[in-house]
Design a protein around this motif. Structure first.
Motif, mmCIF file in Angstrom:
data_model
loop_
_atom_site.group_PDB
_atom_site.id
_atom_site.type_symbol
_atom_site.label_atom_id
_atom_site.label_comp_id
_atom_site.label_asym_id
_atom_site.label_seq_id
_atom_site.Cartn_x
_atom_site.Cartn_y
_atom_site.Cartn_z
ATOM 1 N N ARG A 115 -10.700 49.684 86.285
ATOM 2 C CA ARG A 115 -9.901 49.679 85.154
ATOM 3 C C ARG A 115 -11.210 50.674 84.205
ATOM 4 O O ARG A 115 -10.615 51.814 83.480
ATOM 5 C CB ARG A 115 -9.904 48.522 84.209
ATOM 6 N N LEU A 116 -12.246 50.683 84.470
ATOM 7 C CA LEU A 116 -13.152 51.788 84.015
ATOM 8 C C LEU A 116 -13.191 52.978 84.455
ATOM 9 O O LEU A 116 -13.058 54.171 83.864
ATOM 10 C CB LEU A 116 -14.784 50.963 84.393
ATOM 11 N N ALA A 117 -12.595 53.016 85.919
ATOM 12 C CA ALA A 117 -12.426 54.193 86.397
ATOM 13 C C ALA A 117 -11.432 55.023 85.726
ATOM 14 O O ALA A 117 -11.106 56.223 85.768
ATOM 15 C CB ALA A 117 -12.235 54.137 87.992
ATOM 16 N N TYR A 118 -10.356 54.249 85.321
ATOM 17 C CA TYR A 118 -9.145 54.931 84.463
ATOM 18 C C TYR A 118 -9.270 55.272 83.051
ATOM 19 O O TYR A 118 -8.574 55.759 82.356
ATOM 20 C CB TYR A 118 -7.803 53.974 84.893
ATOM 21 N N LEU A 119 -10.528 55.011 82.779
ATOM 22 C CA LEU A 119 -10.839 55.202 81.257
ATOM 23 C C LEU A 119 -10.830 56.510 81.167
ATOM 24 O O LEU A 119 -10.664 56.980 79.957
ATOM 25 C CB LEU A 119 -12.511 54.687 81.063
ATOM 26 N N GLY A 120 -10.840 57.480 82.053
ATOM 27 C CA GLY A 120 -10.801 58.794 81.649
ATOM 28 C C GLY A 120 -9.524 59.281 81.164
ATOM 29 O O GLY A 120 -9.457 60.472 80.547
ATOM 30 N N TYR A 121 -8.315 58.480 81.415
ATOM 31 C CA TYR A 121 -6.963 59.021 80.662
ATOM 32 C C TYR A 121 -7.035 58.488 79.329
ATOM 33 O O TYR A 121 -6.434 59.306 78.463
ATOM 34 C CB TYR A 121 -6.033 57.918 81.584
ATOM 35 N N GLN A 174 -6.729 60.555 88.744
ATOM 36 C CA GLN A 174 -5.981 61.178 89.534
ATOM 37 C C GLN A 174 -6.564 60.894 91.000
ATOM 38 O O GLN A 174 -5.468 60.666 91.801
ATOM 39 C CB GLN A 174 -5.797 62.479 89.292
ATOM 40 N N ALA A 175 -7.699 61.133 91.308
ATOM 41 C CA ALA A 175 -8.177 60.679 92.695
ATOM 42 C C ALA A 175 -8.358 59.549 93.148
ATOM 43 O O ALA A 175 -7.766 59.092 94.257
ATOM 44 C CB ALA A 175 -9.728 61.494 92.891
ATOM 45 N N VAL A 176 -8.708 58.639 92.188
ATOM 46 C CA VAL A 176 -8.636 57.163 92.643
ATOM 47 C C VAL A 176 -7.184 56.814 92.891
ATOM 48 O O VAL A 176 -6.833 56.000 93.928
ATOM 49 C CB VAL A 176 -8.996 56.229 91.342
ATOM 50 N N GLY A 177 -6.112 56.958 92.277
ATOM 51 C CA GLY A 177 -4.847 56.612 92.474
ATOM 52 C C GLY A 177 -4.101 56.980 93.755
ATOM 53 O O GLY A 177 -3.754 56.402 94.602
ATOM 54 N N ALA A 178 -4.680 58.429 94.408
ATOM 55 C CA ALA A 178 -4.055 58.881 95.419
ATOM 56 C C ALA A 178 -4.789 58.278 96.537
ATOM 57 O O ALA A 178 -4.236 58.088 97.586
ATOM 58 C CB ALA A 178 -4.143 60.419 95.376
ATOM 59 N N VAL A 236 -20.175 54.491 89.837
ATOM 60 C CA VAL A 236 -19.304 55.490 89.040
ATOM 61 C C VAL A 236 -18.464 54.707 87.920
ATOM 62 O O VAL A 236 -18.371 55.446 86.900
ATOM 63 C CB VAL A 236 -17.984 55.369 90.415
ATOM 64 N N ALA A 237 -18.429 53.469 87.771
ATOM 65 C CA ALA A 237 -18.001 52.872 86.630
ATOM 66 C C ALA A 237 -18.773 53.130 85.540
ATOM 67 O O ALA A 237 -18.626 53.002 84.460
ATOM 68 C CB ALA A 237 -17.916 51.238 86.932
ATOM 69 N N ALA A 238 -20.180 52.954 85.720
ATOM 70 C CA ALA A 238 -21.047 53.181 84.772
ATOM 71 C C ALA A 238 -21.223 54.500 84.398
ATOM 72 O O ALA A 238 -21.314 54.804 82.909
ATOM 73 C CB ALA A 238 -22.599 52.637 85.352
ATOM 74 N N ALA A 239 -20.910 55.296 85.289
ATOM 75 C CA ALA A 239 -20.714 57.069 84.893
ATOM 76 C C ALA A 239 -19.809 57.217 83.879
ATOM 77 O O ALA A 239 -19.675 57.942 83.013
ATOM 78 C CB ALA A 239 -20.840 57.793 85.821
ATOM 79 N N MET A 240 -18.490 56.476 84.254
ATOM 80 C CA MET A 240 -17.305 56.525 83.325
ATOM 81 C C MET A 240 -17.433 55.767 81.922
ATOM 82 O O MET A 240 -16.960 56.320 80.932
ATOM 83 C CB MET A 240 -15.997 55.960 83.896
ATOM 84 N N LEU A 241 -18.437 54.876 81.884
ATOM 85 C CA LEU A 241 -18.590 54.287 80.623
ATOM 86 C C LEU A 241 -19.433 54.982 79.664
ATOM 87 O O LEU A 241 -19.605 54.623 78.357
ATOM 88 C CB LEU A 241 -19.228 52.946 80.733
#
Length: 528
Positions: free
Chosen positions: A369-375, A415-419, A22-27
């Motif tokens: 942190r990489l997952a929150y890169l979407g913001y 949004q999904a990670v935080g919840a 997931v982190a690699a996909a976000m990057l």
């Protein structure tokens, strides 16, 4: 100390590997955008970067974001204080009504503004018999700032209301006992306590303003999002579009960094024991009716007027022979794309949230942190990077539903990670350890114990993703399959050609569909 052992335990490979994927996909999107921007060499990138027009776009984007953030914060904090702390008549109803503009997409708000106040709008038509041939210009900075303020202030309102309810009234009482009046207490004691809540909403408003595409395009105000789209559609060489996209990502990252550094290390919790109690209600006295007028004006401009204008154009369109038949296919496509995005994002968020909540450490922190890169990825920049990537390296995925859903998942993963993470932190690790002590493996425990207990948080994250996916415009415009029309793109195509009657029905249906997940989230909050 079961919790201590759970925290220090090495994460299993079956959890770590999906989280890393997931982190690699976000990057992938920002990395490829950088590669594409530098493909023509440093000289070409520097030429675009230092072009006076590029610097002017940077200034306009920053000015719009700063203005909207300041105006939205002022409106939201005032409404929050009036509906939480005062004897405002009907304050609970005003609190609900003032939050509802959150379900109206900003580009629908822009369409309403243009159709009501523009050259061919409702007000112009009503005044023509009186000899008024042209209204003051609504296009440009004033219109864009007004539209974005009206439809983003609920972000600050929700967080400010929550912060106000959590302020310890003993601090205010101590301030007044030391001689400070009501206003001095508010500005020197209450307002500083609201700083984290206000900042949390204000950063969302700033990022939304920087990444917005619909409002600035409809109201013809040249910011990064509009310039990127124009460059992508009109220029044979798309390197300038990639450079502008990378600049927009850098600007949003700078805003996030600035917000993080200005948080400070002050403590905002109670420092002594004792039970929480509600604060004293402030009696407005002779200010009651001006306060009521203010709340009514905000709700009228941000909610009643948009819905009223849309109903006007709907009735006019139906009377003129507009058909609702094409609407249902667009609605079905919107629900399909949003449902797939919600499911994929919730599934991808689970290993990231579980790793962060159950196995905190350097690796888990990096993945989160990489997952929150979407913001930090505005929709237009994200879509542009995936257009380049798909066209060059994955032509089988280019302009397919798969790459569109992938874009949604990357954009709304935070949004999904935080919840989900919040829900996992509320589950005692001893419950999971009890399951494993009875012979169940890690996978079985996750499926039969952890996920069912965390289901409310997982579903809340999915509902948020569904809501925001329904309203997403730039990624849908650039990445959707040929002929795959959604409600958002239908509104956009009709308003771009000034067919306001044709845009009204999909806009109203989009608002109704967006209101459903928000209602479910509100019910969940009340039941907690």
């Amino acid at each position: 100390m079961l919790f201590g052992r759970a925290v220090r335990e090495r994460p299993p490979v079956l959890l770590l590997l999906p989280a890393l994927l997931v982190a690699a996909a976000m990057l992938l999107p920002p990395a490829y955008l950088a590669i594409r921007a530098l493909e023509g060499g440093w000289e070409e990138a520097a030429e675009v970067l230092l072009d006076p027009e590029t610097l002017a776009v940077l200034g306009r984007s920053a000015l719009l974001a700063a203005t909207v953030t300041a105006a939205a914060t002022a409106v939201a904090v005032t409404v929050a204080w009036l509906t939480v702390r005062t004897d405002l008549p009907g304050r609970r109803a005003w609190a609900v009504l003032a939050a509802l503009p959150l379900v109206i997409p900003s580009y629908v708000g822009g369409f309403v503004l243009v159709s009501a106040l523009g050259p061919r709008g409702m007000l112009q038509g009503a005044l023509e018999p009186l000899g008024v041939e042209r209204l003051p210009e609504i296009y440009g900075f004033p219109g864009a700032a007004l539209a974005l303020t009206l439809f983003t202030y609920p972000y600050v309102l929700l967080t400010a209301r929550s912060a106000l309810r959590g302020v310890d009234p003993a601090l205010e009482e101590a301030s007044r006992s030391l001689g400070l009046g009501p206003w001095g207490t508010f500005f020197r004691v209450t307002l500083p306590q609201l700083r984290p809540g206000i900042a949390a909403g204000a950063i969302l408003v700033a990022l939304y303003s920087l990444s917005d595409f619909g409002v600035v395009s409809l109201l013809q105000y040249d910011t990064f999002s509009r310039e990127i789209y124009i460059q992508y559609r009109s220029a044979f060489d798309r390197t300038p579009a990639a450079v502008l996209g990378l600049m927009l990502v850098a600007l949003t990252a700078a805003v996030l960094t600035l917000e993080g550094r200005t948080r400070g290390r002050a403590a905002y919790h109670r420092s002594s024991a004792g039970s929480a109690r509600p604060p004293a209600t402030v009696h407005l006295g002779r200010w009651r009716w001006p306060a009521l007028l203010f709340c009514a004006s905000v709700v009228a401009l941000a909610l009643a007027a948009p819905v009223g204008v849309l109903l006007f154009w709907l009735v006019r369109g139906l009377a003129g022979g507009e058909s609702l038949q094409p609407l249902w296919a667009a609605a079905a496509n919107s629900v399909l794309a949003a449902s797939l995005a919600a499911a994929v994002t919730a599934l991808g968020a689970l290993p990231v949230a579980a790793l962060s909540a159950r196995h905190p450490g350097p690796v888990a922190g990096m993945v989160e942190r990489l997952a929150y890169l979407g913001y930090a990825l505005p929709g237009i920049a994200l879509a542009l990077s995936l257009v380049f990537f798909g066209a060059n390296y994955a032509p089988a995925l280019y302009q397919t539903l798969a790459i569109l859903v992938f874009a949604y998942a990357v954009h709304f993963m935070p949004q999904a990670v935080g919840a989900t993470r919040s829900a996992l932190l509320q589950i005692k690790p001893s419950v999971e350890e009890a399951s494993r002590s009875l012979g169940r493996g890690r996978a079985a425990t996750l499926a039969t114990v952890t996920v069912p207990l965390a289901a409310p948080g997982i579903l809340a994250g999915a509902a948020l993703v569904f809501l925001t996916t329904l309203k997403e415009l730039p990624a849908t415009l650039l990445l959707s399959p040929t002929g795959f029309e959604t409600l958002a793109t239908r509104v956009w195509s009709a308003t771009s050609d000034a067919f306001f009657a044709r845009a009204a029905a999909p806009a109203l249906l989009l608002i109704a569909l967006s209101a459903l997940p928000m209602y479910l989230l509100t019910i969940r909050e009340r039941l907690r």
